[in-house]
Design an enzyme around this catalytic site. Structure first.
Site, PDB file in Angstrom:
ATOM      1  CE  LYS A   1      -3.696   2.330   2.547  1.00 46.97           C
ATOM      2  NZ  LYS A   1      -4.601   2.266   3.718  1.00 46.97           N
TER       3      LYS A   1
ATOM      4  CE  LYS B   1      -6.176   2.048  -0.924  1.00 47.84           C
ATOM      5  NZ  LYS B   1      -6.829   2.095   0.397  1.00 47.84           N
TER       6      LYS B   1
END
Length: 323
Positions: free
Chosen positions: A191, A244
């Site tokens: 992330k 992500k």
């Protein structure tokens, strides 16, 4: 001379030799549940995305089920926030109430509960704060408590998105001790500290009130580090992995897919969604074509499933394609 065009002459031939396809089964739809009653707030920076109170969330859940989307990713927005994010691990918190509601009324829908403190803290950070520093080890017990609370409510999967070191091990130990040995962990391992998250912070009310998240989310410049993060989370007990954002990080997904043989999910995040919607509203792009092209790019890079705010649109587009 090779005649590559022989296999491109008709829609039927192109479909016959297609290497990757997007199915409605690939989709995970994020939902925002907000404490209160009779609330349906459109997120200004995310057209057609809403915050729903529990008494109105069936309006969206009915659409999800009708579209045959198999899973939702749930984010909760409490009325009260404090420095410790106590609403995150309150067994009667708004998110836990919503999980129970969904499992009682839509038992076939897979519920993924996001595990992070940012929507629940008064300062907007993903962990406890002391003198401006985000505390790692002190945050882990609260994340573990939140994961157990979500599993008790009926969540099928818990998804830690906080990016604290060691959180997967903490969650796995707490879940096992509480008897939830079969509850999978879907870890946001890669992330990145991305500018693409802006509209989400409007939707979740989770913008940090000071500083930024660069001390715990990953530097966008680092690819090899993402592989170390993924490897570490798998060793700690993660069952599935999220990369992500999606579009600017397809290289990360591609490399991860080649390095690790586990289910991979990519998160087509809010900023990516909103840019497409804005361009389409101005008539600059063909929305359907662009959205489906983005989806296939994620699958081609190696994603097994896609978290996307486009999910209902994609389901409709795919149905139109089949007609």
């Amino acid at each position: 001379m090779r005649r590559f065009r022989r296999l491109r002459q008709t829609p039927q031939m192109r479909s016959f030799v297609r290497e990757n396809e997007v199915s409605v089964k690939d989709l995970i739809y994020p939902l925002f549940v907000i404490e209160g009653s009779n609330i349906k707030n459109e997120v200004p920076s995310m057209p057609n995305i809403y915050q729903y109170s529990l008494d109105r969330i069936d309006e969206e859940l009915d659409k999800v089920v009708a579209a045959k989307i198999p899973a939702i990713l749930l984010f909760g927005i409490p009325e009260h926030k404090d420095e410790k994010g106590s609403g995150a691990y309150d067994d009667n918190g708004i998110t836990q109430q919503c999980v129970r509601h969904i499992k009682e009324n839509y038992p076939g829908l897979i519920v993924i509960a996001d595990v992070c403190l940012c929507e629940y803290t008064s300062h907007g950070h993903c962990g406890l704060v002391c003198e401006g520093h985000i505390l790692n080890d002190e945050t882990l017990p609260l994340l573990a408590k939140m994961a157990v609370s979500m599993a008790k409510a009926g969540a099928d999967i818990v998804a830690p998105s906080d990016m604290m070191d060691g959180r997967v091990a903490a969650l796995r130990e707490a879940l096992d001790e509480a008897g939830f040995i079969d509850t999978p962990i879907l870890s946001y391992s890669a992330k990145f500290a991305s500018g693409y998250y802006g509209p989400f912070r409007d939707a979740a009310g989770s913008a940090p009130h000071f500083g930024d998240r660069k001390s715990y989310q990953m530097d966008p410049a680092n690819g090899r580090e993402a592989m170390r993060e993924i490897e570490d989370d798998l060793e700690e007990g993660a069952d599935m992995i999220i990369v992500k954002p999606a579009l600017a990080y397809l290289d990360i997904m591609k490399e991860a897919r080649e390095c690790f043989d586990v289910p991979f999910i990519t998160y087509n995040v809010s900023g990516e969604y909103s840019m497409v919607k804005a361009a389409a509203a101005n008539g600059w792009i063909d929305e359907k074509r662009i959205v489906l092209e983005n989806m296939i790019a994620m699958k081609r890079a190696g994603a097994d499933r896609i978290i996307t705010y486009h999910a209902l649109d994609v389901a409709r587009f795919l149905e139109e394609e089949d007609v």
